[in-house]
Design an enzyme around this catalytic site. Structure first.
Site, PDB file in Angstrom:
ATOM      1  N   PHE A 175       0.841  -1.198   0.000  1.00 47.21           N
ATOM      2  CA  PHE A 175       0.000   0.000   0.000  1.00 47.21           C
ATOM      3  C   PHE A 175       0.871   1.241   0.000  1.00 47.21           C
ATOM      4  CE2 PHE A 175       0.803  -1.179   4.379  1.00 47.21           C
ATOM      5  CZ  PHE A 175       1.076   0.026   5.008  1.00 47.21           C
ATOM      6  N   CYS A 176       0.288   2.350  -0.456  1.00 50.82           N
ATOM      7  CA  CYS A 176       0.957   3.646  -0.436  1.00 50.82           C
ATOM      8  C   CYS A 176      -0.130   4.718  -0.320  1.00 50.82           C
ATOM      9  CB  CYS A 176       1.818   3.847  -1.679  1.00 50.82           C
ATOM     10  SG  CYS A 176       0.912   3.739  -3.241  1.00 50.82           S
ATOM     11  N   THR A 177       0.235   5.970  -0.445  1.00 50.62           N
ATOM     12  CA  THR A 177      -0.715   7.049  -0.171  1.00 50.62           C
ATOM     13  C   THR A 177      -1.920   7.026  -1.108  1.00 50.62           C
ATOM     14  OG1 THR A 177       1.146   8.412   0.548  1.00 50.62           O
ATOM     15  CG2 THR A 177      -0.955   9.532   0.161  1.00 50.62           C
TER      16      THR A 177
END
Length: 305
Positions: A175-177
């Protein structure tokens, strides 16, 4: 004025990306938008802010290009203008990984919508990977996520090679922003022979927007790259502020530390900020405070990293 913020990206072949820049920049200026849009042959990546009408008009403008007609936008709001000016830049990559063969226009990891994310990461066989940098992971992440402790996204290639090369058969959920880093990294990992790569669709922002706090596995706030510094569940503005000495996001506890000086330094950098930089930051903070008192915009104010 309450500002509407739109974040968007898409990996798609834009061979004419250089020709797109000028009319897109003019459109954004006419709509009085601020923020940054990156264009490359591999696609588009941007975060912009403005009035509701201005953002809606930009959305209509972008999706008229048939290659961007399914462009996904993530909307939030800010009480103050998040960016200094509008910039449309030409780049080699819309997110810099620096890995040859990582073509996110061809294939990426399996997208998992926020509604299904909790179930996936509750599987003990899943390795949960946070692909963000240390100044982001420091203020919030998912429970039991692996923190790569990177200072830039490009370091993820070495992290994968050094730590996950023997785990190519394992399920990996990342996951990331907003999702864009996972697109690029998952393309690289698939090219390197990883079998089961999953990614949070829409990133943390979409998860915080759609998943009620009572059902959430997210802990803390999410770092964002504008003057809001962080957002929480429901994409409400967080309580963090930015240390201009070192770029860290600071919570109430950090701001109460005796080493903290507003707009200048914090406990992490107070001993390393040079006298010259300290003087410049103090003058900058003075101008910011004066502009706020006069209810005007400080023209030297810069967006966060």
């Amino acid at each position: 004025m309450r500002y509407k913020v739109a974040a968007f990206y898409k990996f798609v072949r834009l061979e004419d990306f250089k020709d797109i820049r000028k009319p897109l920049l003019e459109t954004c200026r006419n709509l009085e938008l601020s923020g940054t849009i990156l264009l490359a042959s591999e696609g588009i990546n941007g975060t912009v802010a403005g009035s509701d009408a201005g953002i809606d008009a930009l959305v209509d403008y972008l999706v008229k290009d048939h290659r961007l007609e399914d462009l996904v936008f993530k909307f939030s709001h800010a009480n103050e203008e998040p960016f200094r000016r509008i910039k449309v830049r030409l780049k080699k990559e819309i997110i810099t990984l620096g890995a040859s063969g990582a073509d996110a226009t061809l294939r990426t990891g399996t997208h998992v919508p926020p509604a299904e994310w909790n179930e996936l990461i509750s599987d003990p066989e899943v390795l949960l990977l946070d692909t963000r940098n240390t100044y982001e992971t420091a203020i919030g992440t998912f429970e039991n996520a692996v923190d790569p402790k990177t200072e830039s996204f490009g370091e993820m290639v070495d992290f994968i090679d050094s730590n996950l090369a023997n785990k190519k058969k394992r399920k990996i959920a990342m996951f990331c922003t907003g999702g864009i880093r996972c697109e690029k990294l998952s393309a690289h990992m698939l090219e390197q022979g990883f079998d089961q790569v999953y990614q949070l669709s829409g990133g943390i922002l979409k998860y915080l927007e759609e998943i009620p706090e009572a059902n959430s596995n997210w802990k803390g706030d999410c770092f964002v790259f504008d003057h809001r510094v962080s957002v929480s569940h429901g994409l409400a503005e967080g309580s963090h502020t930015m240390c201009h000495g070192c770029g860290r996001a600071l919570d109430d506890k950090a701001r109460s530390n005796k080493a903290y000086e507003k707009g200048v330094s914090c406990q992490h950098c107070a001993g390393s900020v040079t006298d010259e930089k300290r003087r410049a930051l103090r003058e900058r903070q003075k101008q910011v405070d004066l502009a706020k008192e006069r209810d005007t915009k400080h023209i030297g104010q810069k967006a966060n990293r």
